[in-house]
Design a protein around this motif. Structure first.
Motif, PDB file in Angstrom:
ATOM      1  N   ASP A 190      -3.001  -2.617   8.069  1.00 45.62           N
ATOM      2  CA  ASP A 190      -2.930  -3.575   8.954  1.00 45.62           C
ATOM      3  C   ASP A 190      -2.240  -4.734   8.659  1.00 45.62           C
ATOM      4  O   ASP A 190      -2.450  -6.110   8.907  1.00 45.62           O
ATOM      5  CB  ASP A 190      -4.603  -3.999   9.364  1.00 45.62           C
ATOM      6  CG  ASP A 190      -5.371  -2.949  10.017  1.00 45.62           C
ATOM      7  OD1 ASP A 190      -4.797  -1.940  10.540  1.00 45.62           O
ATOM      8  OD2 ASP A 190      -6.477  -2.885   9.779  1.00 45.62           O
ATOM      9  N   GLY A 191      -1.059  -4.571   7.700  1.00 45.53           N
ATOM     10  CA  GLY A 191       0.104  -5.796   7.422  1.00 45.53           C
ATOM     11  C   GLY A 191      -0.564  -6.718   6.338  1.00 45.53           C
ATOM     12  O   GLY A 191      -0.197  -7.577   5.939  1.00 45.53           O
ATOM     13  N   ARG A 192      -2.128  -6.037   5.785  1.00 46.26           N
ATOM     14  CA  ARG A 192      -2.559  -7.059   4.655  1.00 46.26           C
ATOM     15  C   ARG A 192      -2.771  -6.399   3.437  1.00 46.26           C
ATOM     16  O   ARG A 192      -2.989  -5.341   3.476  1.00 46.26           O
ATOM     17  CB  ARG A 192      -3.962  -7.571   5.412  1.00 46.26           C
ATOM     18  CG  ARG A 192      -3.965  -8.492   6.349  1.00 46.26           C
ATOM     19  CD  ARG A 192      -5.409  -8.962   6.917  1.00 46.26           C
ATOM     20  NE  ARG A 192      -6.131  -9.113   5.639  1.00 46.26           N
ATOM     21  CZ  ARG A 192      -7.178  -9.899   5.778  1.00 46.26           C
ATOM     22  NH1 ARG A 192      -7.929 -10.178   6.959  1.00 46.26           N
ATOM     23  NH2 ARG A 192      -7.814  -9.998   4.659  1.00 46.26           N
ATOM     24  N   GLU A 193      -2.200  -7.232   2.456  1.00 41.79           N
ATOM     25  CA  GLU A 193      -2.216  -6.319   1.107  1.00 41.79           C
ATOM     26  C   GLU A 193      -3.390  -6.810   0.520  1.00 41.79           C
ATOM     27  O   GLU A 193      -3.929  -8.172   0.528  1.00 41.79           O
ATOM     28  CB  GLU A 193      -0.967  -7.083   0.288  1.00 41.79           C
ATOM     29  CG  GLU A 193      -1.035  -6.550  -1.037  1.00 41.79           C
ATOM     30  CD  GLU A 193       0.070  -7.241  -1.941  1.00 41.79           C
ATOM     31  OE1 GLU A 193       1.095  -6.531  -2.299  1.00 41.79           O
ATOM     32  OE2 GLU A 193      -0.119  -8.312  -2.084  1.00 41.79           O
ATOM     33  N   ARG A 194      -3.985  -5.758  -0.066  1.00 42.11           N
ATOM     34  CA  ARG A 194      -5.303  -5.981  -1.002  1.00 42.11           C
ATOM     35  C   ARG A 194      -5.101  -5.438  -2.379  1.00 42.11           C
ATOM     36  O   ARG A 194      -4.348  -4.526  -2.571  1.00 42.11           O
ATOM     37  CB  ARG A 194      -6.559  -5.398  -0.200  1.00 42.11           C
ATOM     38  CG  ARG A 194      -7.844  -5.231  -0.998  1.00 42.11           C
ATOM     39  CD  ARG A 194      -8.778  -4.664  -0.192  1.00 42.11           C
ATOM     40  NE  ARG A 194      -9.845  -4.772  -1.066  1.00 42.11           N
ATOM     41  CZ  ARG A 194     -11.020  -3.999  -0.875  1.00 42.11           C
ATOM     42  NH1 ARG A 194     -11.128  -3.420   0.216  1.00 42.11           N
ATOM     43  NH2 ARG A 194     -12.276  -3.962  -1.572  1.00 42.11           N
TER      44      ARG A 194
ATOM     45  N   THR B 132      -0.191   5.201  -0.666  1.00 40.61           N
ATOM     46  CA  THR B 132      -0.166   3.912  -0.027  1.00 40.61           C
ATOM     47  C   THR B 132      -0.344   2.815  -1.206  1.00 40.61           C
ATOM     48  O   THR B 132      -0.169   1.690  -0.965  1.00 40.61           O
ATOM     49  CB  THR B 132      -1.249   3.793   0.958  1.00 40.61           C
ATOM     50  OG1 THR B 132      -2.460   3.923   0.187  1.00 40.61           O
ATOM     51  CG2 THR B 132      -1.182   4.773   1.977  1.00 40.61           C
TER      52      THR B 132
ATOM     53  N   THR C  42      -1.876  -2.311  -5.783  1.00 43.62           N
ATOM     54  CA  THR C  42      -2.323  -2.974  -4.163  1.00 43.62           C
ATOM     55  C   THR C  42      -2.437  -1.914  -3.226  1.00 43.62           C
ATOM     56  O   THR C  42      -1.594  -0.833  -3.354  1.00 43.62           O
ATOM     57  CB  THR C  42      -1.236  -4.072  -3.764  1.00 43.62           C
ATOM     58  OG1 THR C  42       0.039  -3.571  -3.636  1.00 43.62           O
ATOM     59  CG2 THR C  42      -1.332  -5.151  -4.963  1.00 43.62           C
TER      60      THR C  42
ATOM     61  N   ASP D 181      -3.974 -13.583  -6.976  1.00 43.66           N
ATOM     62  CA  ASP D 181      -4.928 -12.213  -7.216  1.00 43.66           C
ATOM     63  C   ASP D 181      -5.906 -12.354  -8.083  1.00 43.66           C
ATOM     64  O   ASP D 181      -7.020 -11.579  -8.021  1.00 43.66           O
ATOM     65  CB  ASP D 181      -3.968 -11.381  -7.869  1.00 43.66           C
ATOM     66  CG  ASP D 181      -2.592 -11.103  -7.103  1.00 43.66           C
ATOM     67  OD1 ASP D 181      -2.678 -11.225  -5.961  1.00 43.66           O
ATOM     68  OD2 ASP D 181      -1.709 -10.901  -7.627  1.00 43.66           O
TER      69      ASP D 181
ATOM     70  N   SER E 278       0.686   0.689  -4.589  1.00 43.32           N
ATOM     71  CA  SER E 278       1.877   0.207  -5.016  1.00 43.32           C
ATOM     72  C   SER E 278       1.326  -0.859  -6.040  1.00 43.32           C
ATOM     73  O   SER E 278       0.435  -0.903  -6.169  1.00 43.32           O
ATOM     74  CB  SER E 278       2.997  -0.649  -3.957  1.00 43.32           C
ATOM     75  OG  SER E 278       2.013  -1.827  -3.412  1.00 43.32           O
TER      76      SER E 278
ATOM     77  N   THR F 208      -1.878  -1.782   1.288  1.00 43.07           N
ATOM     78  CA  THR F 208      -1.736  -2.547   2.245  1.00 43.07           C
ATOM     79  C   THR F 208      -2.146  -1.812   3.548  1.00 43.07           C
ATOM     80  O   THR F 208      -2.028  -0.454   3.812  1.00 43.07           O
ATOM     81  CB  THR F 208      -0.370  -2.662   2.584  1.00 43.07           C
ATOM     82  OG1 THR F 208       0.217  -3.504   1.680  1.00 43.07           O
ATOM     83  CG2 THR F 208       0.234  -3.602   3.768  1.00 43.07           C
TER      84      THR F 208
END
Length: 180
Positions: free
Chosen positions: A67-71, A9, A63, A19, A11, A65
């Motif tokens: 729930d559709g959110r990138e961290r 998961t 990163t 950031d 990337s 991702t």
């Protein structure tokens, strides 16, 4: 809080200005900051990171991702870069809540792969303090070997050993790969 990401998961992409606050949160203490950004002053601020960007190459974030959110969960760059000759990976850092879960390995492999496969450099170096055992074990796993040892002084005035590690492209050719 995000659950620890599996390797597939993760990337990576170039560092964006948005950031930088997340990266500032990676060092938990002044000592950690010294190991990650030796010239920075505690606490790490966005301005300190921005000030280094002119002298760094390929600032990269790892990163995940959910729930559709990138961290943003990791950061690295080339601290030095000599076209056609060599580069040195620098500022390898990972979100403290997600350490020892493969993020640093993913990020370092990404930087190594880019150096050898994209830039076609013959070798790559990295510096690591002797007290950072997890990092030294990771770098050894990736085929990096110590080639020099320097004495540095911690901010408290204590001597500390700084290993210079090296990896040649030929040694990387047989190593397991991930996309970079």
């Amino acid at each position: 809080m995000l659950l620890p990401p599996p390797m597939d998961t993760l990337s990576h992409r170039p560092l964006a200005d948005a950031d930088i606050p997340a990266v500032c949160g990676f060092p938990r203490t002044a000592e950690e900051l010294y190991f990650l950004f030796p010239r920075a002053v505690w606490p790490l601020t966005p301005d300190q990171i921005r000030a280094t960007l002119d002298s760094r190459r390929d600032p990269t974030v790892a990163t995940v991702t959910a729930d559709g959110r990138e961290r943003v969960v990791g950061y690295a760059n080339y601290a030095t870069f000599e076209d056609g000759r060599t580069a040195s990976i620098g500022n390898v850092s990972v979100d403290p809540a997600l350490r020892r879960r493969g993020i640093a390995e993913y990020l370092v492999r990404t930087m190594i792969g880019r150096a050898f496969d994209h830039y076609r450099l013959p070798d790559l170096t990295l510096y690591c303090f002797n007290t950072n055992t997890p990092a030294l074990l990771l770098y050894a796993k990736l085929g990096m070997t110590p080639v020099a040892l320097e004495t540095r002084m911690t901010p408290q005035g204590d001597p500390i050993a700084l290993f210079k590690l090296r990896l040649e492209r030929a040694g990387w050719a047989s190593a397991p790969r991930i996309a970079a």
